[in-house]
Design an enzyme around this catalytic site. Structure first.
Site, PDB file in Angstrom:
ATOM      1  N   ARG A  59       0.818  -1.214   0.000  1.00  0.00           N
ATOM      2  CA  ARG A  59       0.000   0.000   0.000  1.00  0.00           C
ATOM      3  C   ARG A  59       0.855   1.268   0.000  1.00  0.00           C
ATOM      4  NH1 ARG A  59      -2.970  -1.210   4.184  1.00  0.00           N
ATOM      5  NH2 ARG A  59      -1.941   0.197   5.649  1.00  0.00           N
ATOM      6  N   TYR A 113     -14.651  22.088 -11.005  1.00  0.00           N
ATOM      7  CA  TYR A 113     -15.104  20.797 -11.511  1.00  0.00           C
ATOM      8  C   TYR A 113     -16.276  20.298 -10.665  1.00  0.00           C
ATOM      9  CZ  TYR A 113     -14.174  15.760 -12.631  1.00  0.00           C
ATOM     10  OH  TYR A 113     -14.236  14.455 -13.014  1.00  0.00           O
ATOM     11  N   ASP A 185      -6.348  22.941  -8.920  1.00  0.00           N
ATOM     12  CA  ASP A 185      -6.593  21.885  -9.892  1.00  0.00           C
ATOM     13  C   ASP A 185      -5.878  22.308 -11.175  1.00  0.00           C
ATOM     14  OD1 ASP A 185      -7.539  20.166 -11.870  1.00  0.00           O
ATOM     15  OD2 ASP A 185      -9.488  19.919 -10.899  1.00  0.00           O
ATOM     16  N   LYS A 210      -6.195  12.405 -17.631  1.00  0.00           N
ATOM     17  CA  LYS A 210      -6.304  13.257 -18.814  1.00  0.00           C
ATOM     18  C   LYS A 210      -4.967  13.302 -19.565  1.00  0.00           C
ATOM     19  CE  LYS A 210     -10.501  14.367 -17.326  1.00  0.00           C
ATOM     20  NZ  LYS A 210     -10.784  13.737 -16.032  1.00  0.00           N
TER      21      LYS A 210
END
Length: 386
Positions: A59, A113, A185, A210
Site C-alpha cells: 500500500r 469541476y 486543480d 487526462k
C-alpha cells in the site's frame, strides 16, 4: 535531476534512476502486496520507515509507483513529493482532507469541476467544514471573503466548462499573507505549462487520467506538494489507504514520456480550430484563453507557458445536441486529454452559486491528435446540421 533541466527533458528522464529501473529503460511492473524481511529485527525497523524506496507493504508503493511519483515531483520545481490516487476526484478529496478539519472554512472557485463541488456540498459540509464559493475573476479581492476560520483557498484555472483564467499570483499572495493553504486543480495546463509549486501554490492537483496518461486507458490522480504541505498530505493519504495499482502507474508513466510533444499538438490544433470557429456565423463565442481577444488572455499570457487543447464555444443559433450528434470524428464522452477528440454539450449554469452564467449551452471540445483539417471539416458539416 537538477531543477535547471528543461521540462521536455524532465518528462523523458524523470523517475528513471537505476534504483527503479535496474538495467532496463522503464521501471518494471511490480505486482506485489507483501514485502518480505530477512528477520524480525528488520521487520520491526521497517515499521518506522516511511519514505519512497523503503519497502514496507504494497500500500505504500513499490518501484513502479515510486518512479512515477518522482517523475511528477521533478516537473514541479521546489516540490517535496507527490502522492498518487486512483482518480483525479480522489486526488482532490485527498488534498482537501489533508488540509481541513471540522469547523474550518474553505474558499472554493465557483468554476470548479462539478465533482469537487459535490465533495464540498455533500461530504465536507456533513463533517462541519463550510464552503464559500467565490467569483473566479475576483483576484486579490478574495481577501474580503477570508474569515477567522478560513484555512484554504481552492483554485482551478482555467475553470471547468467556462475557462475563466484566475489571477493565481494575486490569490496566492493573499493566502500567504493570511497563512492559508492554496490548492490548484492544474489538470488543464499540467505542470508542463504551469509549474504551480514554483509559482507559490502549496498543493498542485492533476487528474492524470487526462493529459498525463494521454491514451484514455487509465484512471489516476496526483497531488504534488510544497515542503510545508507535504507531511499532512502523505499522512492523510496513508491513513485513508489511498494507493494505485502498478499497472495504472506504469501506463501513466508511459504516457508522461510523450507529454511534451502531445501537448504541443493539442495546443496547435486547438488554436487552429478555435480561430476557425470564431469566423463562423453560427458561433456566438469561443471560450479559449489562448485567443488574444478572449477575456483573461492577458493573465494567461503572463502566467502560462502554453495552452491545452480543451475549450468551449456557444452557438448563435442552432441546437447544440444536434450538432454534437452530427459529428463523425468526435466521440461523445465526459473525459478529455486523450489522443482522440471528444465533444460534449454542457450547461454551466447548473453548477454556479456565486456567479451567474448567462451564455447558455457550451459545447466543450477536447481536440485530439487527428489532423485538424479533418476536425474542421467535421465541425463544418455539423454546424450546418445543427
Amino acid at each position: 535531476m537538477s531543477d535547471e533541466t528543461r521540462p521536455a527533458t524532465k518528462v523523458v528522464q524523470g523517475g528513471r534512476r537505476k534504483d527503479w529501473t535496474g538495467p532496463a529503460v522503464n521501471p518494471a511492473v511490480w505486482r506485489a502486496s507483501t514485502a518480505l524481511y530477512d528477520d524480525v529485527a528488520s521487520l520491526r525497523a521497517g515499521v518506522k520507515t516511511n519514505a519512497d524506496g523503503e519497502f514496507f507493504y504494497g500500500r505504500r508503493g513499490m518501484p513502479t509507483q515510486w518512479s512515477l511519483a518522482e517523475a511528477l515531483t521533478a516537473l514541479e520545481p521546489g516540490a517535496e513529493g507527490t502522492m498518487l490516487y486512483p482518480s483525479g476526484a480522489a486526488a482532490v478529496a485527498g488534498a482537501l482532507l489533508g488540509v481541513l478539519k471540522p469547523g474550518d472554512h474553505l474558499l472554493m472557485t465557483d468554476s470548479a469541476y462539478e465533482p469537487t463541488r459535490r465533495l464540498c456540498d455533500e461530504w465536507l459540509a456533513a463533517y462541519g467544514i463550510s464552503t464559500t464559493y467565490y467569483d473566479p475573476l475576483v483576484g486579490a479581492g478574495v481577501a474580503d471573503l477570508v474569515t477567522d476560520t478560513t484555512r484554504a483557498i481552492f483554485m482551478e484555472s482555467p475553470g471547468s466548462l467556462t475557462f475563466e483564467v484566475q489571477d493565481l499570483p494575486a490569490i496566492v499572495a493573499v493566502a500567504k499573507d493570511r497563512g492559508l493553504t492554496t490548492l490548484l486543480d492544474n489538470t488543464w495546463a499540467t505542470p508542463l505549462y504551469f509549474p504551480a509549486i514554483e509559482k507559490g501554490v502549496d498543493l498542485s492537483i492533476v487528474a492524470c487520467t487526462k493529459y498525463i496518461g494521454g491514451h484514455s486507458d487509465v484512471m489516476l490522480g496526483s497531488v504534488t506538494a510544497a515542503p510545508g504541505a507535504w507531511p499532512a498530505l502523505r499522512e492523510t493519504a496513508q491513513i485513508l489507504g489511498q494507493c494505485v495499482s502498478p499497472d495504472d502507474a506504469y501506463l501513466t508513466a508511459r504516457g508522461l514520456r510523450t507529454l511534451d510533444v502531445r501537448m504541443a499538438r493539442h495546443r496547435d490544433s486547438g488554436l487552429e480550430i478555435a480561430r476557425w470557429l470564431k469566423g463562423r456565423a453560427e458561433v456566438a463565442r469561443v471560450l479559449y484563453p489562448a485567443l488574444p481577444d478572449c477575456p483573461g488572455h492577458e493573465i494567461f499570457a503572463r502566467d502560462f507557458a502554453g495552452a491545452a487543447g480543451l475549450f468551449g464555444f456557444t452557438l448563435a443559433h442552432g441546437d447544440s445536441a444536434r450538432l454534437v450528434d452530427a459529428l463523425r470524428h468526435f466521440g461523445i464522452g465526459y473525459s478529455w486529454g486523450g489522443y482522440e477528440s471528444l465533444a460534449l454539450p454542457t450547461e454551466p449554469g447548473r453548477y454556479r452559486t456565486a456567479t451567474r452564467w448567462t451564455g447558455g449551452t457550451v459545447v466543450r471540445l477536447s481536440i485530439g491528435l487527428e489532423d485538424p483539417r479533418d476536425l474542421i471539416d467535421d465541425l463544418s458539416q455539423a454546424l450546418v446540421a445543427a
